[in-house]
Motif scaffolding. Structure first.
Motif, PDB file in Angstrom:
ATOM      1  N   SER A 132       6.226  -3.443   3.468  1.00 17.53           N
ATOM      2  CA  SER A 132       7.292  -4.443   3.432  1.00 17.53           C
ATOM      3  C   SER A 132       8.083  -4.414   4.732  1.00 17.53           C
ATOM      4  CB  SER A 132       8.230  -4.164   2.259  1.00 17.53           C
ATOM      5  OG  SER A 132       9.378  -4.980   2.331  1.00 17.53           O
ATOM      6  N   THR A 133       8.568  -5.580   5.158  1.00 17.87           N
ATOM      7  CA  THR A 133       9.409  -5.672   6.353  1.00 17.87           C
ATOM      8  C   THR A 133      10.894  -5.680   5.985  1.00 17.87           C
ATOM      9  OG1 THR A 133       9.284  -8.100   6.301  1.00 17.87           O
ATOM     10  CG2 THR A 133       7.647  -6.939   7.652  1.00 17.87           C
ATOM     11  N   ALA A 134      11.195  -5.404   4.720  1.00 17.10           N
ATOM     12  CA  ALA A 134      12.598  -5.392   4.272  1.00 17.10           C
ATOM     13  C   ALA A 134      13.415  -4.417   5.127  1.00 17.10           C
ATOM     14  CB  ALA A 134      12.675  -5.003   2.805  1.00 17.10           C
ATOM     15  N   GLY A 135      14.569  -4.893   5.592  1.00 14.13           N
ATOM     16  CA  GLY A 135      15.434  -4.063   6.420  1.00 14.13           C
ATOM     17  C   GLY A 135      15.190  -4.231   7.903  1.00 14.13           C
ATOM     18  N   VAL A 138      12.267  -9.242  11.413  1.00 16.39           N
ATOM     19  CA  VAL A 138      11.058  -9.621  12.154  1.00 16.39           C
ATOM     20  C   VAL A 138      10.410 -10.887  11.604  1.00 16.39           C
ATOM     21  CG1 VAL A 138      10.537  -7.267  12.874  1.00 16.39           C
ATOM     22  CG2 VAL A 138       9.621  -8.127  10.710  1.00 16.39           C
ATOM     23  N   ASN A 139      11.037 -11.514  10.631  1.00 17.17           N
ATOM     24  CA  ASN A 139      10.418 -12.665   9.981  1.00 17.17           C
ATOM     25  C   ASN A 139      10.131 -13.813  10.943  1.00 17.17           C
ATOM     26  OD1 ASN A 139      10.412 -11.362   7.544  1.00 17.17           O
ATOM     27  ND2 ASN A 139      12.356 -12.239   6.851  1.00 17.17           N
ATOM     28  N   ALA A 140      10.950 -13.928  11.981  1.00 16.09           N
ATOM     29  CA  ALA A 140      10.734 -15.001  12.945  1.00 16.09           C
ATOM     30  C   ALA A 140       9.588 -14.683  13.897  1.00 16.09           C
ATOM     31  CB  ALA A 140      12.012 -15.235  13.754  1.00 16.09           C
ATOM     32  N   ALA A 141       9.265 -13.394  14.022  1.00 13.91           N
ATOM     33  CA  ALA A 141       8.238 -12.971  14.983  1.00 13.91           C
ATOM     34  C   ALA A 141       6.874 -12.769  14.347  1.00 13.91           C
ATOM     35  CB  ALA A 141       8.674 -11.672  15.670  1.00 13.91           C
ATOM     36  N   ILE A 142       6.849 -12.464  13.043  1.00 11.34           N
ATOM     37  CA  ILE A 142       5.597 -12.128  12.357  1.00 11.34           C
ATOM     38  C   ILE A 142       5.386 -13.064  11.175  1.00 11.34           C
ATOM     39  CG2 ILE A 142       4.266 -10.300  11.232  1.00 11.34           C
ATOM     40  CD1 ILE A 142       5.007  -9.558  14.054  1.00 11.34           C
ATOM     41  N   THR A 143       4.238 -13.731  11.143  1.00 16.89           N
ATOM     42  CA  THR A 143       3.926 -14.569   9.983  1.00 16.89           C
ATOM     43  C   THR A 143       3.383 -13.688   8.854  1.00 16.89           C
ATOM     44  OG1 THR A 143       1.627 -14.979  10.618  1.00 16.89           O
ATOM     45  CG2 THR A 143       3.298 -16.451  11.548  1.00 16.89           C
ATOM     46  N   GLN A 144       3.368 -14.240   7.656  1.00 13.56           N
ATOM     47  CA  GLN A 144       2.835 -13.490   6.519  1.00 13.56           C
ATOM     48  C   GLN A 144       1.356 -13.165   6.724  1.00 13.56           C
ATOM     49  OE1 GLN A 144       4.648 -12.298   3.823  1.00 13.56           O
ATOM     50  NE2 GLN A 144       2.752 -11.163   3.428  1.00 13.56           N
ATOM     51  N   ALA A 145       0.618 -14.122   7.298  1.00 13.57           N
ATOM     52  CA  ALA A 145      -0.815 -13.897   7.543  1.00 13.57           C
ATOM     53  C   ALA A 145      -1.017 -12.758   8.533  1.00 13.57           C
ATOM     54  CB  ALA A 145      -1.468 -15.171   8.069  1.00 13.57           C
ATOM     55  N   GLN A 146      -0.182 -12.690   9.563  1.00 14.03           N
ATOM     56  CA  GLN A 146      -0.285 -11.609  10.544  1.00 14.03           C
ATOM     57  C   GLN A 146       0.069 -10.265   9.918  1.00 14.03           C
ATOM     58  OE1 GLN A 146       2.362 -13.395  13.398  1.00 14.03           O
ATOM     59  NE2 GLN A 146       0.678 -13.941  14.784  1.00 14.03           N
ATOM     60  N   PHE A 147       1.099 -10.265   9.072  1.00 10.68           N
ATOM     61  CA  PHE A 147       1.466  -9.013   8.409  1.00 10.68           C
ATOM     62  C   PHE A 147       0.348  -8.546   7.479  1.00 10.68           C
ATOM     63  CE2 PHE A 147       3.188  -6.656   4.805  1.00 10.68           C
ATOM     64  CZ  PHE A 147       3.782  -5.590   5.482  1.00 10.68           C
ATOM     65  N   ASP A 148      -0.232  -9.479   6.719  1.00 10.18           N
ATOM     66  CA  ASP A 148      -1.331  -9.123   5.809  1.00 10.18           C
ATOM     67  C   ASP A 148      -2.503  -8.543   6.589  1.00 10.18           C
ATOM     68  OD1 ASP A 148       0.176 -10.039   3.705  1.00 10.18           O
ATOM     69  OD2 ASP A 148      -0.835 -11.981   3.575  1.00 10.18           O
ATOM     70  N   LYS A 149      -2.763  -9.105   7.769  1.00  9.88           N
ATOM     71  CA  LYS A 149      -3.887  -8.640   8.586  1.00  9.88           C
ATOM     72  C   LYS A 149      -3.654  -7.221   9.091  1.00  9.88           C
ATOM     73  CE  LYS A 149      -7.728  -8.981  10.931  1.00  9.88           C
ATOM     74  NZ  LYS A 149      -9.031  -9.016  10.227  1.00  9.88           N
ATOM     75  N   ILE A 150      -2.490  -6.955   9.676  1.00  9.67           N
ATOM     76  CA  ILE A 150      -2.246  -5.622  10.222  1.00  9.67           C
ATOM     77  C   ILE A 150      -2.123  -4.583   9.101  1.00  9.67           C
ATOM     78  CG2 ILE A 150       0.297  -5.761  10.329  1.00  9.67           C
ATOM     79  CD1 ILE A 150       0.116  -4.312  13.033  1.00  9.67           C
ATOM     80  N   TYR A 151      -1.598  -5.003   7.966  1.00 15.49           N
ATOM     81  CA  TYR A 151      -1.512  -4.098   6.811  1.00 15.49           C
ATOM     82  C   TYR A 151      -2.912  -3.714   6.336  1.00 15.49           C
ATOM     83  CZ  TYR A 151      -0.164  -2.245   2.243  1.00 15.49           C
ATOM     84  OH  TYR A 151       0.012  -1.430   1.150  1.00 15.49           O
ATOM     85  N   SER A 152      -3.816  -4.701   6.297  1.00 12.40           N
ATOM     86  CA  SER A 152      -5.187  -4.447   5.872  1.00 12.40           C
ATOM     87  C   SER A 152      -5.905  -3.534   6.868  1.00 12.40           C
ATOM     88  CB  SER A 152      -5.941  -5.775   5.748  1.00 12.40           C
ATOM     89  OG  SER A 152      -7.307  -5.554   5.469  1.00 12.40           O
TER      90      SER A 152
END
Length: 243
Positions: A132-135, A138-152
């Motif tokens: 999670s990016t809570a706290g 970075v929401n303006a810099a990272i899309t959900q798709a990008q976060f899902d990719k790096i998390y995977s």
């Protein structure tokens, strides 16, 4: 039917034991033996070898062991046990290394977005561990798709002998180019010299696009095929013989 050769027999036995035994013993060896991303706390250098003996499901191990037997048997008969095993493990290790390099490239592209957003390495690892990016703003810099990719990339380990088997498949195609091959979902026999390049091009396409179905390590397949091609081509060109 080809009689199973010594090296292939032992490889299949080890793979089957490591697939069945943990299920009976209620052991999860994934964090120890599967190949993790190097920044993941579960990563170990030995995993470049051990991931080749881990499989995610019965169809996964069935198809890999069938491919090992069907395409590896004539190669072991021609090269001998020691040289076949050298080839097999070289292709498997190469597959793991190339898979890691491609993942690093993809990981760093998104990782840099976090750094540019003002985070440090510890922050990024904390985000990936929590999922999670809570706290963190970075929401303006990272899309959900990008976060899902790096998390995977960070969390999804690689398992299976597929990279090594792809190396075996390529070598088979080099030495037995006119042999007719077919797939279950495309049961039309095609000469190995056409069939195998088509399979590798398919992996390259699925690995570079979003059309892949499931968590298939396409670049591990490509890595194993590449290393297998280099070794087999060199041996064939230099009239490699059993010593």
């Amino acid at each position: 039917m080809n009689k199973i050769t010594d090296g292939i027999k032992h490889l299949i036995i080890i793979n089957v034991i490591l697939f069945i035994a943990p299920q009976f013993l209620k052991l999860d060896l994934t964090n120890v033996l599967a190949l993790h991303f190097p920044k993941n706390s579960h990563f170990g250098f030995w995993q470049y070898l051990t991931h080749m003996f881990m499989h995610a499901s019965f169809p996964h191990i069935l198809f890999n062991m069938y491919g090992l037997w069907a395409f590896g048997t004539p190669l072991e008969q021609m090269w001998g046990k020691k040289k076949f095993l050298f080839f097999y493990f070289s292709a498997g290790l190469g597959a793991g290394l190339i898979y890691t390099l491609v993942n690093y490239y993809q990981f760093n592209g998104i990782y840099d977005l976090f750094i540019n957003a003002g985070l440090n390495n510890a922050d990024v690892i904390s985000i990936l561990e929590k999922g999670s990016t809570a706290g963190f703003n970075v929401n303006a810099a990272i899309t959900q798709a990008q976060f899902d990719k790096i998390y995977s990339l960070y969390h999804m380990p690689a398992v299976g002998a597929s990279g090594a088997v792809y190396g075996v498949l390529v070598a088979f195609g080099l030495y037995f180019k006119d042999a007719k091959l077919a797939l279950l979902f495309f049961p039309v026999p095609i000469a190995a010299k056409y069939f195998i390049p088509l399979m590798i091009l398919g992996d390259l396409f699925f690995g570079m696009t979003n059309y892949s179905v499931g968590s298939v390590a396409h670049f591990a397949h490509i890595g194993g095929a590449l290393i297998g091609f280099i070794i087999a081509y060199y041996w064939k060109k230099n009239q490699f013989k059993i010593s």
